[in-house]
Design a protein around this motif. Structure first.
Motif, PDB file in Angstrom:
ATOM      1  N   ASP A   1     -88.280 -26.620 -71.953  1.00 28.01           N
ATOM      2  CA  ASP A   1     -87.315 -25.928 -71.742  1.00 28.01           C
ATOM      3  C   ASP A   1     -87.628 -24.566 -71.711  1.00 28.01           C
ATOM      4  O   ASP A   1     -87.941 -23.834 -72.782  1.00 28.01           O
ATOM      5  N   ILE A   2     -87.566 -23.954 -70.571  1.00 30.38           N
ATOM      6  CA  ILE A   2     -88.110 -22.438 -70.430  1.00 30.38           C
ATOM      7  C   ILE A   2     -87.159 -21.546 -71.144  1.00 30.38           C
ATOM      8  O   ILE A   2     -87.697 -20.583 -71.695  1.00 30.38           O
ATOM      9  N   GLN A   3     -86.062 -21.777 -71.419  1.00 22.93           N
ATOM     10  CA  GLN A   3     -85.130 -20.905 -72.085  1.00 22.93           C
ATOM     11  C   GLN A   3     -85.598 -20.877 -73.769  1.00 22.93           C
ATOM     12  O   GLN A   3     -85.559 -19.907 -74.230  1.00 22.93           O
ATOM     13  N   LEU A   4     -85.912 -22.052 -74.057  1.00 24.15           N
ATOM     14  CA  LEU A   4     -86.397 -21.892 -75.620  1.00 24.15           C
ATOM     15  C   LEU A   4     -87.775 -21.546 -75.661  1.00 24.15           C
ATOM     16  O   LEU A   4     -88.054 -20.729 -76.701  1.00 24.15           O
ATOM     17  N   VAL A   5     -88.510 -21.634 -74.860  1.00 21.18           N
ATOM     18  CA  VAL A   5     -89.880 -20.903 -74.800  1.00 21.18           C
ATOM     19  C   VAL A   5     -89.600 -19.357 -74.712  1.00 21.18           C
ATOM     20  O   VAL A   5     -90.295 -18.714 -75.376  1.00 21.18           O
ATOM     21  N   THR A   6     -88.975 -19.054 -73.788  1.00 16.28           N
ATOM     22  CA  THR A   6     -88.652 -17.679 -73.811  1.00 16.28           C
ATOM     23  C   THR A   6     -88.181 -16.966 -75.135  1.00 16.28           C
ATOM     24  O   THR A   6     -88.516 -16.052 -75.458  1.00 16.28           O
ATOM     25  N   GLN A   7     -87.212 -17.795 -75.670  1.00 16.64           N
ATOM     26  CA  GLN A   7     -86.463 -17.417 -76.981  1.00 16.64           C
ATOM     27  C   GLN A   7     -87.760 -17.126 -78.002  1.00 16.64           C
ATOM     28  O   GLN A   7     -87.894 -16.329 -78.848  1.00 16.64           O
ATOM     29  N   GLN A   8     -88.870 -18.231 -77.827  1.00 17.47           N
ATOM     30  CA  GLN A   8     -89.735 -18.236 -78.929  1.00 17.47           C
ATOM     31  C   GLN A   8     -90.608 -17.144 -78.468  1.00 17.47           C
ATOM     32  O   GLN A   8     -91.309 -16.365 -79.607  1.00 17.47           O
ATOM     33  N   VAL A   9     -91.000 -16.653 -77.414  1.00 18.46           N
ATOM     34  CA  VAL A   9     -91.850 -15.593 -76.978  1.00 18.46           C
ATOM     35  C   VAL A   9     -91.272 -14.346 -77.633  1.00 18.46           C
ATOM     36  O   VAL A   9     -91.925 -13.487 -78.232  1.00 18.46           O
ATOM     37  N   ILE A  10     -89.902 -14.248 -77.410  1.00 20.27           N
ATOM     38  CA  ILE A  10     -89.123 -13.017 -77.896  1.00 20.27           C
ATOM     39  C   ILE A  10     -89.201 -12.836 -79.396  1.00 20.27           C
ATOM     40  O   ILE A  10     -89.586 -11.748 -79.940  1.00 20.27           O
ATOM     41  N   GLN A  11     -89.158 -14.040 -80.209  1.00 17.81           N
ATOM     42  CA  GLN A  11     -89.223 -13.896 -81.578  1.00 17.81           C
ATOM     43  C   GLN A  11     -90.655 -13.769 -82.013  1.00 17.81           C
ATOM     44  O   GLN A  11     -90.774 -12.815 -82.990  1.00 17.81           O
ATOM     45  N   CYS A  12     -91.603 -14.100 -81.238  1.00 13.54           N
ATOM     46  CA  CYS A  12     -92.990 -13.723 -81.712  1.00 13.54           C
ATOM     47  C   CYS A  12     -93.370 -12.335 -81.503  1.00 13.54           C
ATOM     48  O   CYS A  12     -93.834 -11.829 -82.245  1.00 13.54           O
ATOM     49  N   ALA A  13     -92.863 -11.814 -80.471  1.00 13.63           N
ATOM     50  CA  ALA A  13     -93.052 -10.475 -80.056  1.00 13.63           C
ATOM     51  C   ALA A  13     -92.367  -9.609 -81.251  1.00 13.63           C
ATOM     52  O   ALA A  13     -92.884  -8.620 -81.573  1.00 13.63           O
ATOM     53  N   TYR A  14     -91.261  -9.929 -81.535  1.00 10.37           N
ATOM     54  CA  TYR A  14     -90.599  -9.427 -82.599  1.00 10.37           C
ATOM     55  C   TYR A  14     -91.188  -9.300 -83.814  1.00 10.37           C
ATOM     56  O   TYR A  14     -91.179  -8.226 -84.531  1.00 10.37           O
ATOM     57  N   ASP A  15     -91.874 -10.467 -84.400  1.00 15.06           N
ATOM     58  CA  ASP A  15     -92.571 -10.515 -85.438  1.00 15.06           C
ATOM     59  C   ASP A  15     -93.766  -9.575 -85.572  1.00 15.06           C
ATOM     60  O   ASP A  15     -94.400  -9.153 -86.668  1.00 15.06           O
ATOM     61  N   ILE A  16     -94.463  -9.692 -84.370  1.00 16.43           N
ATOM     62  CA  ILE A  16     -95.733  -8.807 -84.121  1.00 16.43           C
ATOM     63  C   ILE A  16     -95.244  -7.386 -84.401  1.00 16.43           C
ATOM     64  O   ILE A  16     -95.988  -6.568 -84.899  1.00 16.43           O
TER      65      ILE A  16
END
Length: 77
Positions: A45-60
């Motif tokens: 699910d590319i949308q889910l993966v994209t959301q996870q990438v955004i969340q990781c970037a935010y946490d960083i």
């Protein structure tokens, strides 16, 4: 910065921020690998993966901000 990371920080806030930074970076790497054609499958699910990438970037970014805030306060004292 690398010297800072190689030392064992005395502050629990610094250790917590470093753990968040490190774990988020590993998660980001893992999520980004899911977008590679070799690992992409019909169930990805590319949308889910994209959301996870955004969340990781935010946490960083959050962890980096915490470290800057903490070290700035410590240097001013």
């Amino acid at each position: 910065f690398l010297t800072f990371l190689s030392q064992k920080p005395k502050s629990e806030l610094v250790r917590t921020s470093l753990r968040l930074l490190t774990s988020s970076a590993y998660r980001l790497q893992s999520e980004c690998k899911k977008t590679l054609p070799v690992e992409t499958c019909p169930t990805t699910d590319i949308q889910l993966v994209t959301q996870q990438v955004i969340q990781c970037a935010y946490d960083i970014a959050k962890a980096a901000k915490q470290l800057v805030t903490i070290t700035t306060k410590e240097n001013n004292n």
